[in-house]
Enzyme design. Structure first.
Site, PDB file in Angstrom:
ATOM      1  N   SER A   1       0.834  -1.208   0.000  1.00 39.32           N
ATOM      2  CA  SER A   1       0.000   0.000   0.000  1.00 39.32           C
ATOM      3  C   SER A   1       0.865   1.253   0.000  1.00 39.32           C
ATOM      4  O   SER A   1       1.646   1.480   0.936  1.00 39.32           O
ATOM      5  CB  SER A   1      -0.892  -0.001   1.244  1.00 39.32           C
ATOM      6  OG  SER A   1      -1.453   1.284   1.418  1.00 39.32           O
TER       7      SER A   1
ATOM      8  N   HIS B   1      -1.360  -1.292  -4.119  1.00 44.62           N
ATOM      9  CA  HIS B   1      -2.631  -0.905  -3.497  1.00 44.62           C
ATOM     10  C   HIS B   1      -2.635   0.606  -3.299  1.00 44.62           C
ATOM     11  O   HIS B   1      -1.716   1.170  -2.691  1.00 44.62           O
ATOM     12  CB  HIS B   1      -2.750  -1.638  -2.155  1.00 44.62           C
ATOM     13  CG  HIS B   1      -4.036  -1.406  -1.430  1.00 44.62           C
ATOM     14  ND1 HIS B   1      -5.194  -2.109  -1.686  1.00 44.62           N
ATOM     15  CD2 HIS B   1      -4.336  -0.549  -0.427  1.00 44.62           C
ATOM     16  CE1 HIS B   1      -6.153  -1.704  -0.867  1.00 44.62           C
ATOM     17  NE2 HIS B   1      -5.658  -0.746  -0.099  1.00 44.62           N
TER      18      HIS B   1
ATOM     19  N   ASP C   1      -4.713   3.747  -1.816  1.00 42.61           N
ATOM     20  CA  ASP C   1      -5.786   4.168  -0.915  1.00 42.61           C
ATOM     21  C   ASP C   1      -6.243   5.573  -1.256  1.00 42.61           C
ATOM     22  O   ASP C   1      -5.466   6.527  -1.137  1.00 42.61           O
ATOM     23  CB  ASP C   1      -5.284   4.143   0.533  1.00 42.61           C
ATOM     24  CG  ASP C   1      -5.116   2.736   1.055  1.00 42.61           C
ATOM     25  OD1 ASP C   1      -6.072   1.948   0.936  1.00 42.61           O
ATOM     26  OD2 ASP C   1      -4.029   2.407   1.568  1.00 42.61           O
TER      27      ASP C   1
ATOM     28  N   MET D   1      -8.850   8.487  -0.222  1.00 43.68           N
ATOM     29  CA  MET D   1      -9.703   8.906   0.906  1.00 43.68           C
ATOM     30  C   MET D   1     -10.265  10.294   0.646  1.00 43.68           C
ATOM     31  O   MET D   1      -9.549  11.148   0.101  1.00 43.68           O
ATOM     32  CB  MET D   1      -8.880   8.944   2.196  1.00 43.68           C
ATOM     33  CG  MET D   1      -8.192   7.639   2.523  1.00 43.68           C
ATOM     34  SD  MET D   1      -7.271   7.790   4.063  1.00 43.68           S
ATOM     35  CE  MET D   1      -6.428   6.216   4.083  1.00 43.68           C
TER      36      MET D   1
ATOM     37  N   HIS E   1      -8.363   1.321  -3.944  1.00 36.53           N
ATOM     38  CA  HIS E   1      -9.291   1.154  -2.817  1.00 36.53           C
ATOM     39  C   HIS E   1      -9.932   2.505  -2.529  1.00 36.53           C
ATOM     40  O   HIS E   1      -9.290   3.389  -1.965  1.00 36.53           O
ATOM     41  CB  HIS E   1      -8.485   0.630  -1.610  1.00 36.53           C
ATOM     42  CG  HIS E   1      -9.267   0.508  -0.347  1.00 36.53           C
ATOM     43  ND1 HIS E   1      -8.655   0.347   0.888  1.00 36.53           N
ATOM     44  CD2 HIS E   1     -10.614   0.521  -0.096  1.00 36.53           C
ATOM     45  CE1 HIS E   1      -9.581   0.267   1.827  1.00 36.53           C
ATOM     46  NE2 HIS E   1     -10.769   0.377   1.264  1.00 36.53           N
TER      47      HIS E   1
ATOM     48  N   MET F   1     -12.065   4.860  -0.563  1.00 35.63           N
ATOM     49  CA  MET F   1     -12.721   5.111   0.723  1.00 35.63           C
ATOM     50  C   MET F   1     -13.412   6.452   0.591  1.00 35.63           C
ATOM     51  O   MET F   1     -12.998   7.461   1.195  1.00 35.63           O
ATOM     52  CB  MET F   1     -11.681   5.111   1.856  1.00 35.63           C
ATOM     53  CG  MET F   1     -11.214   3.711   2.216  1.00 35.63           C
ATOM     54  SD  MET F   1      -9.699   3.687   3.175  1.00 35.63           S
ATOM     55  CE  MET F   1      -8.508   3.767   1.840  1.00 35.63           C
TER      56      MET F   1
ATOM     57  N   MET G   1     -11.860  -5.299   5.778  1.00 38.02           N
ATOM     58  CA  MET G   1     -10.975  -4.367   6.501  1.00 38.02           C
ATOM     59  C   MET G   1     -10.664  -4.958   7.878  1.00 38.02           C
ATOM     60  O   MET G   1     -11.567  -5.334   8.624  1.00 38.02           O
ATOM     61  CB  MET G   1     -11.652  -3.001   6.680  1.00 38.02           C
ATOM     62  CG  MET G   1     -11.766  -2.160   5.416  1.00 38.02           C
ATOM     63  SD  MET G   1     -10.212  -1.831   4.547  1.00 38.02           S
ATOM     64  CE  MET G   1      -9.249  -0.981   5.786  1.00 38.02           C
TER      65      MET G   1
ATOM     66  N   ASP H   1      -6.850  -5.863   4.765  1.00 33.75           N
ATOM     67  CA  ASP H   1      -6.168  -4.568   4.718  1.00 33.75           C
ATOM     68  C   ASP H   1      -6.173  -3.971   6.117  1.00 33.75           C
ATOM     69  O   ASP H   1      -7.239  -3.690   6.678  1.00 33.75           O
ATOM     70  CB  ASP H   1      -6.926  -3.672   3.732  1.00 33.75           C
ATOM     71  CG  ASP H   1      -6.267  -2.330   3.496  1.00 33.75           C
ATOM     72  OD1 ASP H   1      -5.178  -2.075   4.044  1.00 33.75           O
ATOM     73  OD2 ASP H   1      -6.854  -1.524   2.747  1.00 33.75           O
TER      74      ASP H   1
HETATM   75  C1  DX5 Z   1      -6.216   1.970   5.782  1.00 35.00           C
HETATM   76  C2  DX5 Z   1      -5.755   1.645   4.400  1.00 35.00           C
HETATM   77  C3  DX5 Z   1      -4.653   0.677   4.328  1.00 35.00           C
HETATM   78  C4  DX5 Z   1      -3.361   1.086   4.969  1.00 35.00           C
HETATM   79  C5  DX5 Z   1      -2.784  -0.135   5.633  1.00 35.00           C
HETATM   80  O1  DX5 Z   1      -7.412   2.669   5.725  1.00 35.00           O
HETATM   81  O2  DX5 Z   1      -6.835   1.129   3.614  1.00 35.00           O
HETATM   82  O3  DX5 Z   1      -4.418   0.231   2.996  1.00 35.00           O
HETATM   83  O4  DX5 Z   1      -2.424   1.595   4.056  1.00 35.00           O
HETATM   84  O5  DX5 Z   1      -1.685   0.243   6.366  1.00 35.00           O
HETATM   85  P1  DX5 Z   1      -0.897  -0.737   7.323  1.00 35.00           P
HETATM   86  O6  DX5 Z   1      -0.501  -1.930   6.478  1.00 35.00           O
HETATM   87  O7  DX5 Z   1       0.245   0.073   7.768  1.00 35.00           O
HETATM   88  O8  DX5 Z   1      -1.840  -1.148   8.419  1.00 35.00           O
HETATM   89 ZN    ZN Z   2      -6.502   0.122   1.612  1.00 39.06          ZN
END
Ligand code: DX5
Ligand code: ZN
Length: 218
Positions: free
Chosen positions: A8, A33, A35, A37, A66, A68, A137, A175
């Site tokens: 990620s 990956h 993220d 947001m 991903h 969010m 999650m 994740d």
């Molecule tokens: C959290 C993200 C993850 C995050 C995971 O909301 O969706 O993808 O990057 O981070 P680690 O692996 O550090 O828990």
């Molecule tokens: Zn993620």
């Protein structure tokens, strides 16, 4: 069933993002990956379309986006055009999940549905046959570096059992808080795609990825 590591970029050094992506590629990663947001669905902001577009110009990794974000249907086409290979949206954020699935499919991308820790396994069952991947999650979404929630293991098991019963080869992704220890637990429970941020990008990327490879090959 194939087993995949999806580093990620949330945990990458953004000052050197290109080098970081190159490093994981050289170390054998196949997925990236990303993220996204919106500060609404989750209380944080991260990267968006221009970052995906820019990385796409330089990388042939499989881009696992991903989302969010609230009402994700608004952004499916732009992330598809930006170069996503797979688009995962949150069930809780979509007023009409089937419409989102159909649009991702119409864009020619793989479909992922994600559920937060408080959403039960059976919420995804109506969509399993139309979905390539379910993202369970294992932390509350929004931030990297949180502790893995082992109370999510029964949810992973339940979704794997349901997919098996339907004869589906659904990818089950996890994740949040994934390290070499929690990786073993989620694989045993039935997950096969592991997102890892801090445990890939913090420290030596090469040895971090090798440690995951050992677990994924067994
Ligand atoms: C959290 C993200 C993850 C995050 C995971 O909301 O969706 O993808 O990057 O981070 P680690 O692996 O550090 O828990
Ligand atoms: Zn993620």
């Amino acid at each position: 069933m194939r087993k995949i590591l999806a580093p990620s970029i949330l945990a990458a050094d953004f000052w050197n993002l290109g080098e970081e992506v190159q490093k994981i590629t050289d170390c054998g990663a196949k997925w990236l990956h990303v993220d996204v947001m919106d500060g609404m669905f989750v209380p944080n902001l991260s990267v968006g379309v221009p970052v995906v577009e820019t990385m796409r110009k330089h990388s042939s990794l499989f881009f696992d986006v991903h989302l969010m974000i609230e009402d994700p249907i608004r952004y499916i086409r732009v992330f598809s055009d930006a170069g996503a290979d797979s688009i995962t949206f949150h069930l809780e954020a979509a007023p009409d999940p089937s419409a989102v699935i159909d649009l991702i499919r119409a864009c020619g991308k793989r479909v992922g549905i994600s559920v937060k820790p408080g959403t039960p396994a059976d919420a995804v069952y109506p969509y399993l046959e139309k979905t390539d991947m379910v993202l369970v999650m294992t932390v509350e979404p929004g931030f990297g570096g949180q502790a893995f929630r082992d109370d999510m293991l029964p949810k992973i098991r339940a979704i794997r059992e349901r997919a098996d019963a339907l004869g589906l080869e659904t990818d089950i992704q996890v994740d949040g808080g994934i390290n070499t220890g929690t990786a073993k637990q989620v694989l045993l429970a039935g997950a096969n795609v592991l997102v890892a941020g801090s445990t890939v990008f913090h420290g030596d990327i090469g040895s971090n990825i090798n440690a995951f490879k050992e677990i994924l090959c067994n």
